[in-house]
Scaffold this motif. Sequence first.
Motif, PDB file in Angstrom:
ATOM      1  N   GLY A   1       0.779  -1.232   0.000  1.00 42.78           N
ATOM      2  CA  GLY A   1       0.000   0.000   0.000  1.00 42.78           C
ATOM      3  C   GLY A   1       0.811   1.283   0.000  1.00 42.78           C
ATOM      4  O   GLY A   1       0.237   2.376   0.004  1.00 42.78           O
ATOM      5  N   ILE A   2       2.126   1.181  -0.036  1.00 43.57           N
ATOM      6  CA  ILE A   2       2.986   2.362  -0.037  1.00 43.57           C
ATOM      7  C   ILE A   2       3.116   2.902  -1.460  1.00 43.57           C
ATOM      8  O   ILE A   2       3.487   2.157  -2.369  1.00 43.57           O
ATOM      9  N   PRO A   3       2.825   4.181  -1.690  1.00 44.59           N
ATOM     10  CA  PRO A   3       2.998   4.753  -3.044  1.00 44.59           C
ATOM     11  C   PRO A   3       4.465   4.725  -3.479  1.00 44.59           C
ATOM     12  O   PRO A   3       5.368   5.014  -2.686  1.00 44.59           O
ATOM     13  N   HIS A   4       4.681   4.384  -4.736  1.00 44.10           N
ATOM     14  CA  HIS A   4       6.017   4.339  -5.335  1.00 44.10           C
ATOM     15  C   HIS A   4       6.068   5.294  -6.522  1.00 44.10           C
ATOM     16  O   HIS A   4       5.127   5.330  -7.321  1.00 44.10           O
ATOM     17  N   HIS A   5       7.171   6.023  -6.643  1.00 48.09           N
ATOM     18  CA  HIS A   5       7.296   7.050  -7.677  1.00 48.09           C
ATOM     19  C   HIS A   5       8.555   6.858  -8.534  1.00 48.09           C
ATOM     20  O   HIS A   5       9.545   6.290  -8.082  1.00 48.09           O
ATOM     21  N   LEU A   6       8.462   7.345  -9.763  1.00 47.96           N
ATOM     22  CA  LEU A   6       9.553   7.303 -10.760  1.00 47.96           C
ATOM     23  C   LEU A   6       9.919   5.888 -11.179  1.00 47.96           C
ATOM     24  O   LEU A   6      11.052   5.615 -11.561  1.00 47.96           O
ATOM     25  N   PHE A   7       8.961   4.997 -11.109  1.00 53.39           N
ATOM     26  CA  PHE A   7       9.067   3.678 -11.726  1.00 53.39           C
ATOM     27  C   PHE A   7       8.223   3.711 -13.004  1.00 53.39           C
ATOM     28  O   PHE A   7       7.184   4.368 -13.054  1.00 53.39           O
TER      29      PHE A   7
END
Length: 312
Positions: free
Chosen positions: A57-63
């Motif tokens: 549930g943790i947002p991930h960015h720049l993938f």
Amino acid sequence: MKPALVVIVGPTAVGKTKTSIEIAKAFDGEIINSDSMQVYKGLDIGTAKIKEDEKEGIPHHLFDIRIPDEDYSAADFQNDAQRKIKELHDKGKLPVMVGGTGLYIRAITHGYEFTDVAADPEYREKLEAYAQENGVEALHEQLKQLDEKRASQIHPNNVRRVIRALEIHHTSGSLESPTNQSEEESPYNLITIGLTMDRERLYERINLRVDLMMEEGLLEEVQSLYESGVRNSQAVLGIGYKELYAYFEGQCSLEEAVTTLKRNSRRYAKRQLTWFRHQMEVEWFDVTNGSINEKIPSILRFVAGKLNPESN
């Protein structure tokens, strides 16, 4: 007070992904990728990209922000990551940057100037990749061939200065910098965590990871990329892709390609450790004995102490 930024570094296969998730969960954080290969869509197995069900549930960015035949430079990453970090700070979230690409990380933590006179980000990236693939001594030897005196003034482990000298020569024909270069203070309250383990154990993990990647469909992933016509792009020059490209082009057997992939992965891990030990101030956690889970409590205590130093 400077805004906080957690950075998790270390060699491939050491447990950075799990650590980033636990820190984000504990301190209301979101994760920012700083791996130069994980920005590409479709390059999932070979880059060990986090799976959706692992994100908790943790947002991930720049993938997955580029397609494989597009270039993506350290300067591009710097712009994207700085904007994302500010966005997270503005909404009260703790940015947790995780990855293994040294130049990308330094571009954020110490603000490389990609618009300097005589700057050439693409050439700089090539030198960074060369250093990680072949070692800092081999990179320093390039400088020594150009100017032995200048090379004697820069320690081989000071990769930043070696690269800068070579870059200036490449663009201006001189080894003298037209501007004053100095180490810039980080704009962030940096909390840099390094994961390491006994080299023999790390190499075992890397070899096993490659075997698992093959079982999970790495060959098919690279074949799809190869058959799509992508050639000579940044994406296919990465470890895990270039070795299998050689197989598809008839340059070696599949067994030889996998052996080379394991060897290159081990060498890359060694280069990563060398880079992070000499280019950054890192709090190291050895995870040789036991699982990463056993180290998580001490890592969380370290982060908490850095976020709230007055509570120590």
